[in-house]
Write a protein that holds these residues in place. Structure first.
Motif, PDB file in Angstrom:
ATOM      1  N   PHE A  26       0.792  -1.226   0.000  1.00 49.76           N
ATOM      2  CA  PHE A  26       0.000   0.000   0.000  1.00 49.76           C
ATOM      3  C   PHE A  26       0.828   1.282   0.000  1.00 49.76           C
ATOM      4  N   VAL A  27       2.103   1.181   0.299  1.00 51.91           N
ATOM      5  CA  VAL A  27       2.930   2.380   0.452  1.00 51.91           C
ATOM      6  C   VAL A  27       4.151   2.310  -0.456  1.00 51.91           C
ATOM      7  N   ASP A  28       4.808   3.453  -0.625  1.00 57.97           N
ATOM      8  CA  ASP A  28       6.028   3.493  -1.437  1.00 57.97           C
ATOM      9  C   ASP A  28       7.251   3.085  -0.637  1.00 57.97           C
ATOM     10  N   ASP A  29       7.287   3.482   0.628  1.00 64.70           N
ATOM     11  CA  ASP A  29       8.424   3.178   1.492  1.00 64.70           C
ATOM     12  C   ASP A  29       7.915   2.827   2.883  1.00 64.70           C
ATOM     13  N   VAL A  30       8.665   1.968   3.574  1.00 62.73           N
ATOM     14  CA  VAL A  30       8.356   1.631   4.960  1.00 62.73           C
ATOM     15  C   VAL A  30       9.528   2.072   5.817  1.00 62.73           C
ATOM     16  N   LEU A  31       9.213   2.827   6.862  1.00 56.42           N
ATOM     17  CA  LEU A  31      10.222   3.303   7.798  1.00 56.42           C
ATOM     18  C   LEU A  31       9.877   2.793   9.188  1.00 56.42           C
ATOM     19  N   VAL A  32      10.819   2.092   9.786  1.00 56.64           N
ATOM     20  CA  VAL A  32      10.668   1.598  11.152  1.00 56.64           C
ATOM     21  C   VAL A  32      11.584   2.425  12.048  1.00 56.64           C
ATOM     22  N   VAL A  33      11.004   3.021  13.074  1.00 52.43           N
ATOM     23  CA  VAL A  33      11.807   3.717  14.079  1.00 52.43           C
ATOM     24  C   VAL A  33      11.806   2.819  15.303  1.00 52.43           C
ATOM     25  N   ASP A  34      12.969   2.267  15.587  1.00 53.70           N
ATOM     26  CA  ASP A  34      13.097   1.257  16.632  1.00 53.70           C
ATOM     27  C   ASP A  34      13.765   1.829  17.873  1.00 53.70           C
ATOM     28  N   ALA A  35      13.179   1.540  19.016  1.00 55.43           N
ATOM     29  CA  ALA A  35      13.699   2.015  20.299  1.00 55.43           C
ATOM     30  C   ALA A  35      14.763   1.059  20.837  1.00 55.43           C
ATOM     31  N   ILE A  36      15.701   0.735  19.974  1.00 54.53           N
ATOM     32  CA  ILE A  36      16.874  -0.079  20.291  1.00 54.53           C
ATOM     33  C   ILE A  36      16.466  -1.433  20.880  1.00 54.53           C
ATOM     34  N   SER A  37      15.771  -2.200  20.059  1.00 56.76           N
ATOM     35  CA  SER A  37      15.322  -3.532  20.452  1.00 56.76           C
ATOM     36  C   SER A  37      16.500  -4.441  20.751  1.00 56.76           C
ATOM     37  N   ASP A  38      16.263  -5.383  21.647  1.00 60.18           N
ATOM     38  CA  ASP A  38      17.307  -6.371  21.934  1.00 60.18           C
ATOM     39  C   ASP A  38      16.887  -7.765  21.455  1.00 60.18           C
ATOM     40  N   ASP A  39      15.938  -7.792  20.532  1.00 58.88           N
ATOM     41  CA  ASP A  39      15.572  -9.039  19.866  1.00 58.88           C
ATOM     42  C   ASP A  39      15.872  -8.873  18.370  1.00 58.88           C
ATOM     43  N   ALA A  40      15.239  -9.646  17.525  1.00 58.91           N
ATOM     44  CA  ALA A  40      15.545  -9.631  16.086  1.00 58.91           C
ATOM     45  C   ALA A  40      14.675  -8.660  15.282  1.00 58.91           C
ATOM     46  N   THR A  41      13.998  -7.739  15.936  1.00 55.67           N
ATOM     47  CA  THR A  41      13.099  -6.806  15.245  1.00 55.67           C
ATOM     48  C   THR A  41      13.792  -6.081  14.101  1.00 55.67           C
ATOM     49  N   ILE A  42      14.937  -5.499  14.362  1.00 56.93           N
ATOM     50  CA  ILE A  42      15.633  -4.695  13.368  1.00 56.93           C
ATOM     51  C   ILE A  42      16.031  -5.535  12.162  1.00 56.93           C
ATOM     52  N   GLU A  43      16.599  -6.683  12.394  1.00 59.46           N
ATOM     53  CA  GLU A  43      17.031  -7.564  11.304  1.00 59.46           C
ATOM     54  C   GLU A  43      15.840  -8.016  10.460  1.00 59.46           C
ATOM     55  N   ILE A  44      14.753  -8.391  11.094  1.00 57.21           N
ATOM     56  CA  ILE A  44      13.559  -8.832  10.374  1.00 57.21           C
ATOM     57  C   ILE A  44      12.993  -7.690   9.539  1.00 57.21           C
ATOM     58  N   ALA A  45      12.919  -6.500  10.123  1.00 53.94           N
ATOM     59  CA  ALA A  45      12.397  -5.333   9.388  1.00 53.94           C
ATOM     60  C   ALA A  45      13.242  -5.045   8.154  1.00 53.94           C
ATOM     61  N   LYS A  46      14.549  -5.057   8.306  1.00 52.84           N
ATOM     62  CA  LYS A  46      15.440  -4.817   7.167  1.00 52.84           C
ATOM     63  C   LYS A  46      15.275  -5.899   6.106  1.00 52.84           C
ATOM     64  N   ASN A  47      15.137  -7.148   6.538  1.00 53.60           N
ATOM     65  CA  ASN A  47      14.965  -8.253   5.590  1.00 53.60           C
ATOM     66  C   ASN A  47      13.660  -8.151   4.807  1.00 53.60           C
ATOM     67  N   HIS A  48      12.705  -7.400   5.329  1.00 53.54           N
ATOM     68  CA  HIS A  48      11.434  -7.190   4.636  1.00 53.54           C
ATOM     69  C   HIS A  48      11.417  -5.870   3.860  1.00 53.54           C
TER      70      HIS A  48
END
Length: 139
Positions: A26-48
């Motif tokens: 539905f969108v052109d770009d996805v931006l995730v602002v992460d509050a310095i997660s200590d799980d795999a959130t950042i890696e998963i978001a980037k992989n998507h």
């Protein structure tokens, strides 16, 4: 028309994949602002395919306002989801056509109907059934 999908996260590895997968249609770009997660959130978001920015948590409104002021100015609309939310629609073309109609008016925010599930069942007999929430707005 450019649309930015935004998600504010902290330790959302369980939900973030489904959220981003639904947004990208539905969108052109996805931006995730992460509050310095200590799980795999950042890696998963980037992989998507999401762009991820790490930013220390102050409050939800602080994260959102900072994001809008610094990263959303080139977009016509912002579609904001919580990480545990997802878009349950297969009509991205109709979504964009509707936004084009709204862009010619004075609408600055659009509410959408949101339903809630608990343990896989729709909560139909509660105050949460098909509640309207603002999720689409101009930056």
């Amino acid at each position: 028309m450019k649309i930015l999908g935004i998600v504010i996260t902290k330790n959302e590895e369980i939900h973030i994949s489904r959220c981003i997968s639904s947004l990208t249609k539905f969108v052109d770009d996805v931006l995730v602002v992460d509050a310095i997660s200590d799980d795999a959130t950042i890696e998963i978001a980037k992989n998507h395919g999401a762009k991820v920015i790490k930013r220390r948590w102050v409050s939800y409104s602080e994260q959102l306002n900072w994001l809008l002021e610094n990263h959303a100015t080139e977009y016509d609309y912002v579609l904001r989801l919580d990480a545990d939310e997802y878009i349950n629609s297969s009509k991205p073309k109709k979504f964009r056509e509707t936004l084009v109609k709204f862009s010619d008016s004075n609408f600055r925010a659009i509410s959408v109907q949101r339903s809630y599930k608990f343990l896989g069942s729709l909560l139909q007999d509660s105050e949460f059934y098909n509640r309207n929430v603002v999720r689409i707005f101009t930056p």
